[in-house]
Design an enzyme around this catalytic site. Structure first.
Site, PDB file in Angstrom:
ATOM      1  CD  GLU A 253      33.731  40.299  41.004  1.00 12.23           C
ATOM      2  OE1 GLU A 253      34.589  40.005  41.892  1.00 12.23           O
ATOM      3  OE2 GLU A 253      32.754  40.898  41.148  1.00 12.23           O
ATOM      4  CB  THR A 308      37.312  44.259  46.872  1.00  8.18           C
ATOM      5  OG1 THR A 308      38.090  45.229  47.183  1.00  8.18           O
ATOM      6  CG2 THR A 308      37.559  43.263  48.195  1.00  8.18           C
ATOM      7  NE  ARG A 309      31.103  42.661  42.329  1.00  6.85           N
ATOM      8  CZ  ARG A 309      30.031  42.229  42.244  1.00  6.85           C
ATOM      9  NH1 ARG A 309      28.947  42.883  42.857  1.00  6.85           N
ATOM     10  NH2 ARG A 309      29.797  41.189  41.699  1.00  6.85           N
ATOM     11  CG  ASP A 310      36.642  48.794  47.345  1.00  8.82           C
ATOM     12  OD1 ASP A 310      36.456  47.244  47.351  1.00  8.82           O
ATOM     13  OD2 ASP A 310      37.193  49.365  48.330  1.00  8.82           O
ATOM     14  NE  ARG A 415      26.587  43.174  46.216  1.00  7.75           N
ATOM     15  CZ  ARG A 415      26.759  42.560  45.285  1.00  7.75           C
ATOM     16  NH1 ARG A 415      27.068  41.309  45.384  1.00  7.75           N
ATOM     17  NH2 ARG A 415      27.011  43.110  44.046  1.00  7.75           N
TER      18      ARG A 415
END
Length: 606
Positions: A253, A308-310, A415
């Site tokens: 990231e 966020t990653r999701d 997370r």
């Protein structure tokens, strides 16, 4: 009875990654005998693959940062299903754990005035990740390993634990074998810490190492411990998609934190199309402002690539599914564009992202300083795992502790990047501290011969079946599991697909009972896989059952048939335990009311 070589320790640590080593260091410092079991060689744990950095509110780059902001970010990222006490401890203690690591010899990147440099990362309001280029995990393991081996701990390399030992409801040790000779080994211990990492290898496409099979989660479950939040699996938005041999390999990231942007096959930055209500007002809708943010402008808003990653993973999946993907089934991640902004962009990229530069140059023939990367979602992390006490990290079994990715609670439904490495440090230390305390207060328990004989007989049955005698091929069964998890329990789920997955998992469990292997026990991967299959199938079943039970979409769990959040499920966590018949029992656990002062912090940050 087979011959067993037995080792005795006050505290046994299963796993030699960041959490395991930090736990072992703390326990050793408190004067107890510590043994550390490595499935591979010391220094080869999956933590070395962590790239972006370790999240801690040091406020070196932006003095507005604090533990309160970090706490609020972590809770918001986890959709408020986090264990709030763990989130509080994590935010408060991370800075000290990072400074401690520095004192032990970690060589972090620096600001111009000599302080630890921090970078932007998805979901974090301010630059918060202390880093070593894009090799932070490697430096962390090097430091913990170099410091830890002088603390008096015993290291057992290339040993595999296949069962925990209990007597009278208490933990008594662990049963395993050494991979070189295949001989059984008994570890008697007053306390055991599980620090075995994640479970990405039960999926076909994963950023995880070969040994991330969820074995520690399954060991604890089979011993009677509770699991929690198993439906929440994180699919990192950016894994390599080409060539096929490295599909899923992680792209940090940090690429986006340094200004990298996501584009579809039309060259369009599609992340501007979908900014969640939760992050409106904090996220840029302007390319220039997003660039200023990555360069440290305190007045600019974060670019949408750092959501966020999701969310980013689902946006990428949408572009691919709707025909706007790259030639090999991904999208484009472009860091080369910053040459429009920086005269020395090429050298800047090589300095900030050395591993990424060499990874793409060597494996894909792509120079990331000149052309974009092809990326796509990859199974990366599980927010769920073994349920632990927030302060002590003890499980529901006296004497059994867990820390790191295999333990759950801190991250809730999703997370934030960088929180995993600070999680390892904060709760690895706490697990080691309280395991040592428990060991001092409790005597060792003698393990019964009957229990050892039962485990031995089970472990040797693959040889009795044998491939040549009609036993099932364990590698084929493993591959079938990975395919079905990728297809039916992946980034987007439906009730119908989850029900099908559970039927197929049950079928594989029956077939796994017939898995066989030939040859002898020395370095026998067929034998190892036959035994490991039981753990992988247990974890797969837990994920699918919890995902079927949670009839909503939240964080890392997305149901196409229930695409919205539910007030009902927003108030509960799902726990899993083994009932009297050996079947999985699911329970909805009401969220504990958050302490008033912490609720006030969340309200202020909103």
């Amino acid at each position: 009875m087979a011959h067993f070589e037995t080792y005795y320790h006050d505290v046994l640590v299963i796993g030699s990654g960041g959490a395991g080593l930090r736990a072992a260091i703390e326990a050793s410092a408190l004067g107890v005998s510590v043994g550390v079991v490595c499935r591979s060689l010391l220094g080869k744990a999956h933590t070395v693959m962590a790239e972006g950095g370790v999240a801690a509110a040091l406020a070196n780059v932006d003095d507005r940062d604090s533990w309160k902001v970090h706490f609020a970010d972590t809770m918001r990222g986890g959709q408020y299903l986090n264990n709030w006490r763990m989130a509080e401890l994590h935010a408060k203690e991370s800075p000290d754990r990072v400074r401690e690591l520095e004192a032990w010899g970690a060589l972090f990147d620096r600001t111009t005035d000599g302080r630890l440099l921090q970078r932007n990362f998805g979901g974090h309001k301010y630059p918060r990740l202390a880093h070593v280029g894009d090799r932070t995990g490697l430096e962390m393991i090097r430091t913990l390993q170099d410091y830890g081996i002088h603390q008096g701990m015993e290291i057992y390399q290339e040993y595999t634990i296949i069962s925990l030992l209990k007597e009278g409801g208490r933990i008594a040790g662990a049963f395993g074998y050494d991979r070189e000779k295949g001989l059984f080994r008994i570890f008697e211990a007053r306390a055991v810490i599980i620090a075995t990492g994640g479970m990405g290898r039960i999926y076909k496409i994963s950023s995880n190492s070969w040994d991330c099979t969820g074995s520690g989660i399954a060991l604890a479950y089979n011993a009677g411990a509770e699991l929690i939040d198993m439906e929440f699996v994180q699919f990192h938005p950016t894994g390599m998609v080409w060539p096929p041999s490295v599909r899923g390999l992680l792209i940090t990231e940090g690429v986006r934190g340094e200004g990298g942007v996501l584009r579809n096959n039309n060259g369009r930055r599609f992340m501007f199309d979908d900014i969640p209500e939760l992050y409106r007002g904090q996220t840029s809708t302007d390319e220039e402002e997003g660039w200023r943010y990555t360069q440290g402008d305190k007045n600019a808003k974060r670019p949408p690539e750092l959501l966020t990653r999701d969310h980013v993973a689902r946006c990428i999946r949408r572009e691919i599914k709707e025909g706007r993907g790259s030639p090999h089934g991904g999208v484009f991640l472009d860091i080369a564009w910053i040459k429009e902004k920086l005269p020395n962009a090429s050298e800047h990229i090589k300095k900030k992202l050395p591993s990424m530069y060499h990874q793409f140059k060597e494996l894909a023939g792509v120079d990331i300083t000149k052309e974009p990367m092809e990326v796509g979602p990859t199974t990366h992390y599980i927010m769920g795992g073994i349920r632990v006490d927030a302060d002590t990290q003890m499980t529901s079994i006296p004497g059994l502790f867990a820390a790191g990715e295999c333990a759950a609670g801190l991250h809730g439904a999703n997370r934030l990047g960088g929180n995993s490495l600070s999680d390892l440090l904060v709760f690895g230390k706490r697990a080691g501290e309280y395991a040592a305390q428990y060991a001092k207060e409790n005597s060792r328990i003698k393990v019964s011969d009957g229990q050892l004989l039962e485990i031995t007989n089970w472990a040797l049955t693959p040889f009795e079946r044998g491939l040549s005698s009609g036993g099932m091929n364990p590698f084929q069964l493993q591959s079938a599991l990975q395919e079905l998890m990728q297809d039916l329990v992946g980034i987007a789920r439906t009730g119908k697909e989850l029900e099908e997955a559970l039927v197929r998992i049950a079928g594989l469990q029956q077939q796994a009972m017939k898995a066989g292997c030939d040859g002898n026990r020395a370095y026998n991967p067929g034998w190892h896989t036959a035994l490991e299959l039981t753990h992988m199938l247990t974890v797969a079943e837990a994920i699918a059952k919890a995902a079927l039970e949670r009839r909503e979409s939240r964080g890392g769990h997305f149901r196409e048939d229930f695409p919205n959040k539910s007030d009902e499920f927003g108030r509960v966590n799902i726990t899993i335990s083994k009932d009297g018949t050996g079947a999985m029992r699911l329970t909805t656990l009401p969220k504990q009311k958050i302490r008033d002062d912490l609720q006030q912090i969340i309200d202020e940050m909103k």
